[in-house]
Design an enzyme around this catalytic site. Structure first.
Site, PDB file in Angstrom:
ATOM      1  N   ASP A 109     -12.476  -6.090  -2.173  1.00 12.36           N
ATOM      2  CA  ASP A 109     -13.380  -7.244  -2.198  1.00 12.36           C
ATOM      3  C   ASP A 109     -14.683  -6.827  -1.529  1.00 12.36           C
ATOM      4  OD1 ASP A 109     -13.219  -8.044   0.832  1.00 12.36           O
ATOM      5  OD2 ASP A 109     -11.133  -7.828   0.213  1.00 12.36           O
ATOM      6  N   GLU A 126       0.813  -1.218   0.000  1.00 11.59           N
ATOM      7  CA  GLU A 126       0.000   0.000   0.000  1.00 11.59           C
ATOM      8  C   GLU A 126       0.847   1.269   0.000  1.00 11.59           C
ATOM      9  OE1 GLU A 126      -3.783  -1.985   2.388  1.00 11.59           O
ATOM     10  OE2 GLU A 126      -2.143  -1.068   3.514  1.00 11.59           O
TER      11      GLU A 126
END
Length: 251
Positions: free
Chosen positions: A216, A12
């Site tokens: 997700d 990230e």
């Protein structure tokens, strides 16, 4: 005025430190903090690790050791709200620990002795994150080819704002995601760190905001989708967003 950018996982923040001038790496509390300047602004990047305690520890170090005067958390999350889809971006305006329950001594979700269950993001930081997320340079159409977008079912990714909920559990079952949505219908997404950092920033009076890219739907496919999305999409998306955000911040 030092800006701290915090993430849970290395992917990230991949490539961010390479953009900095006068970079130095400081090892403290078992973590590496990358401090330097970005376009003349003092910045420190750090990895919190996963979970609320790790995130709170890192946030406190950023304030105490590095004199951070604003903290931005960036990373991925599981979508909960029906309007939120894979590839979308959620800017947190409020943060809550969905696994906080000291009842019957205190109402469910309320943080004991604080008299509240939700901590608000800094409004100015939220507005700048929204602008960065809507910048053409951060759009999925610019960042990714058609094959990558098709692989993850990303189509016309959108930007949302609202409640982010945090807990020390990776939500990866449809029944658990549905239960969270039923209990907290305004929750946009679920993750594992932001509410803890929000509480630390509240204690110190430091402006805080968080942005999460939806990897997700926090359901039975989450454990399959998450690693692939993290490796192929999340890092590049986060790097583009932070690159767009930092020039917008006051020096």
């Amino acid at each position: 005025m030092t800006t701290a950018v915090l993430s849970a996982l290395p992917e990230e923040q991949e490539g961010l430190a390479a953009q900095m001038d006068a970079l130095r790496v400081v090892r403290h509390a078992g973590r590496d903090f990358h401090a330097g300047e970005w376009l003349g602004r003092p910045v420190v990047f750090a990895l919190s690790g996963i979970g609320k305690v790790a995130a709170a520890t890192t946030a406190a170090v950023l304030v105490e050791r590095f004199n951070a005067r604003r903290i931005v958390f960036t990373g991925v999350a599981g979508g909960l709200h029906p309007d939120v889809r894979v590839g979308d971006t959620v800017i947190g305006t409020e943060f809550m620990q969905h696994d906080m329950d000291a009842s019957p001594l205190f109402p469910r979700y309320e943080v004991p002795l604080y008299g509240r269950s939700r901590f608000a993001a800094d409004e100015q930081l939220v507005e700048r994150l929204l602008a960065a997320a809507r910048d053409p340079s951060t759009s999925t159409a610019v960042l990714f080819d058609a094959e990558t977008l098709a692989r993850f079912g990303i189509d016309a990714a959108r930007v949302h704002r609202g409640l982010l909920i945090s807990g020390d559990r990776f939500v990866s079952r449809a029944d658990e995601a549905h239960a969270l949505s039923a209990a907290l219908p305004d929750a946009m997404a679920v993750e594992m760190e932001a509410a803890a950092v929000a509480q630390v920033c509240h204690d110190y009076g430091v402006p805080f905001a968080a942005v999460r890219n939806i990897s997700d739907r926090a359901d039975d496919q989450a454990h399959v989708d998450f690693p692939a999305y993290l490796a192929q999409v999340a890092g590049r998306q986060a790097r583009a967003l932070i690159a767009a955000l930092l020039p917008m911040l006051p020096p």
